[in-house]
Design a protein around this motif. Sequence first.
Motif, PDB file in Angstrom:
ATOM      1  N   LEU A 235       0.206   5.049   1.256  1.00  0.00           N
ATOM      2  CA  LEU A 235      -0.754   5.854   2.006  1.00  0.00           C
ATOM      3  C   LEU A 235      -0.345   7.318   1.967  1.00  0.00           C
ATOM      4  O   LEU A 235       0.844   7.645   2.080  1.00  0.00           O
ATOM      5  CB  LEU A 235      -0.806   5.404   3.473  1.00  0.00           C
TER       6      LEU A 235
ATOM      7  N   GLU B  70       0.829  -1.206   0.000  1.00  0.00           N
ATOM      8  CA  GLU B  70       0.000   0.000   0.000  1.00  0.00           C
ATOM      9  C   GLU B  70       0.862   1.254   0.000  1.00  0.00           C
ATOM     10  O   GLU B  70       1.887   1.306   0.665  1.00  0.00           O
ATOM     11  CB  GLU B  70      -0.816   0.074   1.298  1.00  0.00           C
TER      12      GLU B  70
ATOM     13  N   ARG C  53      -5.401   4.776  -3.456  1.00  0.00           N
ATOM     14  CA  ARG C  53      -6.520   4.285  -4.288  1.00  0.00           C
ATOM     15  C   ARG C  53      -7.855   4.878  -3.869  1.00  0.00           C
ATOM     16  O   ARG C  53      -8.806   4.884  -4.640  1.00  0.00           O
ATOM     17  CB  ARG C  53      -6.643   2.765  -4.154  1.00  0.00           C
TER      18      ARG C  53
ATOM     19  N   ASN D 114      -5.120   5.115   1.854  1.00  0.00           N
ATOM     20  CA  ASN D 114      -4.611   4.496   0.635  1.00  0.00           C
ATOM     21  C   ASN D 114      -4.837   5.417  -0.566  1.00  0.00           C
ATOM     22  O   ASN D 114      -5.941   5.945  -0.734  1.00  0.00           O
ATOM     23  CB  ASN D 114      -5.340   3.164   0.418  1.00  0.00           C
TER      24      ASN D 114
END
Length: 240
Positions: free
Chosen positions: A66, A64, A73, A71
């Motif tokens: 961050l 991930e 995403r 995140n």
Amino acid sequence: FLEKGEVEFKNVSFSYPESEVPVLQNLSFSVKSGETLAILGSTGSGKTSLFQLVPRLYDVSEGEVLVDGKNVRDYPIEALRKGIGVVPQEAVLFTGSISENISWGKEGAVQEEIVQAAKDAQIHETVLKLPNQYDTRVGQRGVNLSGGQKQRLSIARALVRKPKILMLDDSTSALDLKTEAKLLEALRKYACTTFIITQKISTAMEADHILLLDDGSIEAWGTHEELLETSPLYVKIVQS
Ligand code: GTP
Ligand code: MG
């Protein structure tokens, strides 16, 4: 668009979509708001690839990334594009004026902001010497600028947007030490989290953290003094 600009990598691995070869392997580190991270490593070690994962030019294969604990995403892509200023390894200028090139991507930038960004990027004096100053046309049919001048224009383009995270991909390679020092000093007032890929130990020494990449893995992490103690590869780079 971003709150603080903290960045954390958690067990990040990455290979390009069309390839099986891992380019980054199991990277974990974090950078606090306003800190500077210098990234060192030989050509092909994965420095640019690492950069691209923060504004999601590419997505991680595993792990991930961050930003401010969330995140990447889960952010609207607009928030990442606007909150992160990426200055690419190869500066790209558009056919247009100097002002247009600096304000590109920031609608409604006023002349004072453009000039301030140019001053901070250490390109203002050069612009004043051009035939039409900020109205001078650059790009394919405009005046020719040197590599270092293009780099500084593209830094100004990132600064005018007052990013929370600034990512400089070898963007100061063509600058002499004095100009680079002035630039880094000017960046302080932006208080942005800064990732700076560099070949220069003098730049790395100024950073809060140094990440030394070797073939896609973290070879060493720490300050200049710490790396002198812990990383034979770093010592070798310092001595070369
Ligand atoms: P320098 O900029 O030369 O200092 O290298 P770097 O440390 O920035 O390396 P980079 O992240 O560009 O490349 C790491 C590895 O990924 C290398 O083996 C590259 O060949 C590979 N690579 C880079 N870009 C691409 C790409 O678009 N597609 C694929 N498949 N591989 C890539
Ligand atoms: Mg690169």
